[in-house]
Every structure is written in C-alpha cells, then in structure tokens.
Scaffold this motif. Structure first.
Motif, short mmCIF file in Angstrom:
data_model
loop_
_atom_site.label_atom_id
_atom_site.label_comp_id
_atom_site.label_asym_id
_atom_site.label_seq_id
_atom_site.Cartn_x
_atom_site.Cartn_y
_atom_site.Cartn_z
N SER A 133 0.83 -1.21 0.00
CA SER A 133 0.00 0.00 0.00
C SER A 133 0.86 1.26 0.00
O SER A 133 1.75 1.42 0.85
N LYS A 134 0.59 2.14 -0.94
CA LYS A 134 1.29 3.42 -1.00
C LYS A 134 0.62 4.46 -0.12
O LYS A 134 1.17 5.55 0.13
N ASP A 135 -0.59 4.17 0.36
CA ASP A 135 -1.34 5.12 1.18
C ASP A 135 -1.04 4.98 2.67
O ASP A 135 -1.43 5.84 3.47
N ALA A 136 -0.36 3.89 3.06
CA ALA A 136 -0.06 3.67 4.48
C ALA A 136 0.86 4.77 4.99
O ALA A 136 1.73 5.26 4.26
N ARG A 137 0.67 5.15 6.24
CA ARG A 137 1.49 6.19 6.85
C ARG A 137 1.94 5.75 8.24
O ARG A 137 1.26 4.96 8.91
N LEU A 138 3.08 6.30 8.66
CA LEU A 138 3.58 6.07 10.01
C LEU A 138 3.90 7.43 10.61
O LEU A 138 4.87 8.08 10.23
N LYS A 139 3.08 7.88 11.54
CA LYS A 139 3.36 9.11 12.26
C LYS A 139 4.43 8.83 13.31
O LYS A 139 4.41 7.80 13.97
N ALA A 201 -3.98 -6.31 5.93
CA ALA A 201 -2.60 -5.94 6.28
C ALA A 201 -2.20 -4.57 5.76
O ALA A 201 -1.15 -4.05 6.15
N HIS A 202 -2.99 -3.96 4.89
CA HIS A 202 -2.52 -2.79 4.13
C HIS A 202 -2.22 -1.59 5.01
O HIS A 202 -1.42 -0.73 4.63
N ASP A 203 -2.83 -1.50 6.21
CA ASP A 203 -2.62 -0.35 7.09
C ASP A 203 -1.89 -0.73 8.38
O ASP A 203 -1.88 0.05 9.34
N LYS A 204 -1.25 -1.89 8.39
CA LYS A 204 -0.62 -2.37 9.61
C LYS A 204 0.87 -2.02 9.67
O LYS A 204 1.52 -1.73 8.66
N ILE A 205 1.39 -2.07 10.89
CA ILE A 205 2.81 -1.86 11.18
C ILE A 205 3.32 -3.12 11.87
O ILE A 205 2.64 -3.65 12.76
N LEU A 261 15.80 3.45 6.45
CA LEU A 261 16.68 3.20 5.32
C LEU A 261 15.93 2.81 4.05
O LEU A 261 16.55 2.56 3.03
N ALA A 262 14.61 2.76 4.11
CA ALA A 262 13.81 2.46 2.92
C ALA A 262 12.39 2.95 3.17
O ALA A 262 11.93 2.98 4.32
N GLY A 263 11.69 3.34 2.12
CA GLY A 263 10.29 3.75 2.23
C GLY A 263 10.07 4.96 3.12
O GLY A 263 9.03 5.05 3.78
N GLU A 264 11.00 5.91 3.10
CA GLU A 264 10.91 7.07 3.99
C GLU A 264 9.69 7.95 3.71
O GLU A 264 9.26 8.71 4.59
N ASP A 265 9.14 7.87 2.52
CA ASP A 265 8.02 8.73 2.14
C ASP A 265 6.75 8.45 2.94
O ASP A 265 5.82 9.28 2.95
N ARG A 266 6.66 7.31 3.61
CA ARG A 266 5.46 7.01 4.41
C ARG A 266 5.52 7.66 5.80
O ARG A 266 4.52 7.66 6.52
N ILE A 267 6.66 8.19 6.19
CA ILE A 267 6.84 8.71 7.54
C ILE A 267 6.33 10.14 7.63
O ILE A 267 6.68 10.99 6.81
N VAL A 268 5.49 10.41 8.63
CA VAL A 268 4.95 11.74 8.88
C VAL A 268 5.57 12.25 10.19
O VAL A 268 5.32 11.68 11.26
N PHE A 269 6.36 13.32 10.11
CA PHE A 269 7.04 13.85 11.29
C PHE A 269 6.11 14.84 11.99
O PHE A 269 6.12 16.03 11.73
#
Length: 292
Positions: A133-139, A201-205, A261-269
């Motif tokens: 999923s490209k829409d998943a995010r991690l705050k 699983a698409h929105d899980k961590i 080290l990968a997929g940094e674009d999902r991270i919301v600071f």
C-alpha cells in the motif's frame, strides 16, 4: 488505561518456561528461569511439511502462518480443521483442496533467521510481484508511543530471556504480541492469526525485537504489511530487498531515536523528538537471583 492488546505474552504460563539452578561467576548458587523449547511437526493434510522448534504456545497459529508464509496456503484455500496433539507434538492443517508439495519441499533457501529459518525458493520468485500500500502512513508520534508500550509490556523475554518478540500494530495501538525462540516462528504466529481472523494488512505496522534481515523483510512483504520496525539493526540485503519492494524499513528504534533506510516517504514527522523522553536504562531481566 485499557489494555490495547488483543493477544499478548503470558510470562506466568508454567509450560513456557522452567526454573533451573546453577552457579554464577563467583561460584554462588543461583536459580533462574529459562524458556522451553520443543519440537512441533507440521502436516498439511496427509503430507509432513517440517519439524519446528518452538516454545509450544499457539500451535494452530504457527502452523497456519508457516504454511501461508511459504505459499503453501492460497488466499482462497478453505481450512476445514486444525488438529493438535500435544503428546505426539504434531499439528495437522486440513484443507478442502487436495495438496501435494513434494517437489516444493525439496527446494529451499536457508536464511539467517534463528533456529535455521528457511524460505522456499519460489517465495522469492513471487517477491517482485507484491505491491504494498502506498497510502499507508507512520506518524512519528505513533512510533514513539508504540515502542514505549511494547518495551514495557510483561513478556517472556523479561522473565527468562533467550527469545524474540514480534508485534502487529495499527496506528499507535499494538494488537498482537507473539514470542518464540526463533523470530520467524513469532512472525508466522501473527500471520496465522491474521489469516484465521481475515485481518487486512494494508494499514498495519510490524514490530520486531530482532535484526532486520532478508528473512524478516521477505516475510513482512509477503504478508502485505507496508511498514517494518525494529529496535535492532539492519543487514545490507534486508535494506536492498526493502527498497526493491517499497517497504518502509525502520531500525534502531529506541526512545526518541530511529533510522529509516527504505520507504521514507510514508513517515509523517508530527512530533518534535525533543518532546520525547529518551529510553531509560534497560530493565534488569528477572532471574539469576541467589537460590534459597
């Protein structure tokens, strides 16, 4: 505060650890807890698949998750029965569809997981076709809250050590916490729970206490989970595979610190690290106390 876990370790369970005596560096008598380790032979219908070394809890979840992660159970397979015989140390997963993996069982790739974890060769062949999923995010606020909650949860690791833990999370909530002598077993138990409960699983961590190796990346990707977090470090191949699959890979997550080290674009600071308490000195594991 309400317990966020749907399922978590029970360090007091008598069959998961045992008390043993010995001596310390000064020759003094001690008594400590050690985790159990026992074989579990898995059958898919009439075919023997593998014998795993495990602590022995949740054999049904481990069996289904192992088969799912090895591509031996398809998404449309119907499980009709799961039989577990504690005395024979056997678990049998029965399906409506007739299965025969004789050739598949001859084709294995040994990985760096503890207890000689393996993935079958054709799992790697399907790796490139997975689309996370490209829409998943991690705050970052979720990450800080998760690591604090998980690291303070009573566990077999704190009770006896020599064990790995894995946690399925959603936003800032840890849902399922599994432990085992090999982290691949803990992963498979979570995969089994997700399969049997039809959990998306698409929105899980996914959180693991162990290293971010190729095996951990492969298993997480094949489970369609887009974000993998660890308090430990990375291997080069693990990073390479994560980048190839578009998996967000975060390691060294301790207190206010982490590395992506990968997929940094999902991270919301969304939270200033300066407002987060750093991780305190590691809690002393129970055990290794003077014997009576």
């Amino acid at each position: 505060m309400a317990d966020p876990y749907l399922l978590k370790p029970d360090p007091t369970a008598p069959n998961l650890s045992a008390s043993v005596t010995g001596i310390d560096q000064n020759g003094n008598s001690i008594e400590t807890r050690v985790v159990t380790e026992k074989p579990l032979t898995l059958y898919l219908n009439a075919q023997e698949v593998v014998t795993m070394m495990t602590i022995g809890d949740h054999p049904d979840l481990l069996a289904v998750g192992y088969l799912k992660n090895q591509n031996m159970l398809a998404d449309d397979d119907v499980i009709t029965e799961i039989d577990y015989d504690e005395d024979l140390e056997v678990v049998i997963v029965r399906t409506e569809r007739e299965t025969n993996f004789e050739e598949k069982l001859k084709k294995k790739v040994r990985t760096s997981g503890c207890a000689q974890g393996t993935v079958f060769g054709d799992v790697m062949e399907g790796f490139e076709s997975v689309s996370l999923s490209k829409d998943a995010r991690l705050k970052t606020s979720w990450l800080y809250e998760l690591t604090k909650t998980i690291n303070t949860t009573p566990s077999l690791y704190l009770e006896a050590g020599a064990i790995h833990g894995c946690v399925l999370c959603e936003e800032n909530r840890p849902l399922i916490y599994m432990e085992d002598v090999g982290r691949h077993n803990a992963v498979d138990k979570i995969a089994g729970w997700m399969t049997l409960n039809n959990v998306s699983a698409h929105d899980k961590i996914f959180y693991t206490t162990g290293r971010l190796t190729s095996e951990m990346v492969i298993k997480t990707v094949m489970m369609d989970i887009p974000i993998l977090v660890s308090r430990s470090g990375f291997t080069a191949w693990g990073v390479e595979l994560a980048r190839q699959a578009g998996l967000t890979l975060i390691g060294r997550a301790r207190g206010k610190r982490f590395m992506a080290l990968a997929g940094e674009d999902r991270i919301v600071f969304d939270l200033d690290p300066g407002l987060v308490e750093d991780e305190p000195v590691k809690a002393k594991r129970k055990g290794s106390v003077p014997a009576e």
